[in-house]
Design an enzyme around this catalytic site. Structure first.
Site, PDB file in Angstrom:
ATOM      1  N   VAL A  52       0.862  -1.180   0.000  1.00  0.00           N
ATOM      2  CA  VAL A  52       0.000   0.000   0.000  1.00  0.00           C
ATOM      3  C   VAL A  52       0.899   1.231   0.000  1.00  0.00           C
ATOM      4  CG1 VAL A  52      -1.847   1.232   1.194  1.00  0.00           C
ATOM      5  CG2 VAL A  52      -1.754  -1.284   1.295  1.00  0.00           C
ATOM      6  N   GLY A  93       1.736  -5.834   8.328  1.00  0.00           N
ATOM      7  CA  GLY A  93       1.684  -4.399   8.054  1.00  0.00           C
ATOM      8  C   GLY A  93       0.801  -4.102   6.863  1.00  0.00           C
ATOM      9  N   ASP A  94       1.365  -3.424   5.880  1.00  0.00           N
ATOM     10  CA  ASP A  94       0.605  -3.061   4.676  1.00  0.00           C
ATOM     11  C   ASP A  94       1.044  -3.881   3.471  1.00  0.00           C
ATOM     12  OD1 ASP A  94       3.137  -1.768   4.614  1.00  0.00           O
ATOM     13  OD2 ASP A  94       2.385  -0.273   3.216  1.00  0.00           O
ATOM     14  N   GLU A  95       1.580  -5.064   3.720  1.00  0.00           N
ATOM     15  CA  GLU A  95       2.063  -5.911   2.636  1.00  0.00           C
ATOM     16  C   GLU A  95       1.154  -7.119   2.444  1.00  0.00           C
ATOM     17  OE1 GLU A  95       6.015  -6.757   3.979  1.00  0.00           O
ATOM     18  OE2 GLU A  95       6.814  -4.970   3.013  1.00  0.00           O
ATOM     19  N   LYS A 186      12.281   0.164   1.551  1.00  0.00           N
ATOM     20  CA  LYS A 186      10.884   0.532   1.368  1.00  0.00           C
ATOM     21  C   LYS A 186      10.725   2.031   1.604  1.00  0.00           C
ATOM     22  CE  LYS A 186       6.316  -0.731   2.869  1.00  0.00           C
ATOM     23  NZ  LYS A 186       5.537  -1.624   3.697  1.00  0.00           N
TER      24      LYS A 186
END
Length: 188
Positions: A52, A93-95, A186
């Protein structure tokens, strides 16, 4: 007791927020697909690494409760874009990751990747009526790539492609090729 054991098994293999497969579940199933492909020498699969864009900023600006709403909405949208038998996981997380198997040809995976991008065009509804626009960076790697492919190698290829998508402007997908540059840190 059987219901309790089933509940514990479900919790051990699924993400509590999204209900998707978790990292351990994903790795186990991806390893099985690699064994099938390398054992039979036929077939094709695609691994999607999905991140995201600017999620840290969403959490920092709106709070973790809104971040959870966003992750849940994205999980629902991704689930609607992959085929019923494809594996979709929240790695943490956002993965997220998706494993598409079997594939008839690479264009099938590219259509799904584009569908994921299209699915993010609609703003995400937040509590109290507000909305938020989110985007994804997606890296796609096909298997088999080499005769002795491993899960770690496949993940590395998809990760490199995802970072290439971020460097190319986010909100897009990139398919791994030998020319795909190495991934970097990242960048939220």
């Amino acid at each position: 007791m059987r219901d309790h054991a089933e509940q514990l098994a479900y919790q051990a293999n699924h993400d509590a927020l999204t209900g998707l497969c978790n990292r351990a579940c994903f790795e186990a199933q991806a390893t099985e697909v690699i064994s099938l492909l390398t054992g039979h020498g036929t077939g094709m699969a695609a691994l999607f690494f999905i991140d995201v864009d600017y999620f840290k900023s969403i959490n920092d600006t709106h709070g973790h409760e809104v971040g959870d709403v966003v992750l849940h909405a994205i999980a629902r949208r991704l689930r609607a874009r992959v085929r019923e038998d494809d594996l979709l996981a929240r790695l943490g997380g956002d993965e997220f990751a998706a494993l598409l198997y079997p594939l008839d040809d690479p264009t099938q995976a590219e259509r799904i990747a584009q569908s994921m991008m299209d699915g993010m065009r609609q703003p995400i509804g937040l509590p109290e009526g507000a909305t938020l626009q989110a985007s994804l960076s997606v890296g796609v790697a096909f298997l088999p790539v080499a005769p002795n492919d491993t899960l770690a190698g496949w993940v590395k290829y998809a990760d490199q492609a995802m970072y290439a998508a971020k460097r190319a402007g986010r909100g897009r997908y990139v398919v791994f090729s030998g020319a795909t540059e190495n991934g970097g840190e990242k960048d939220e």
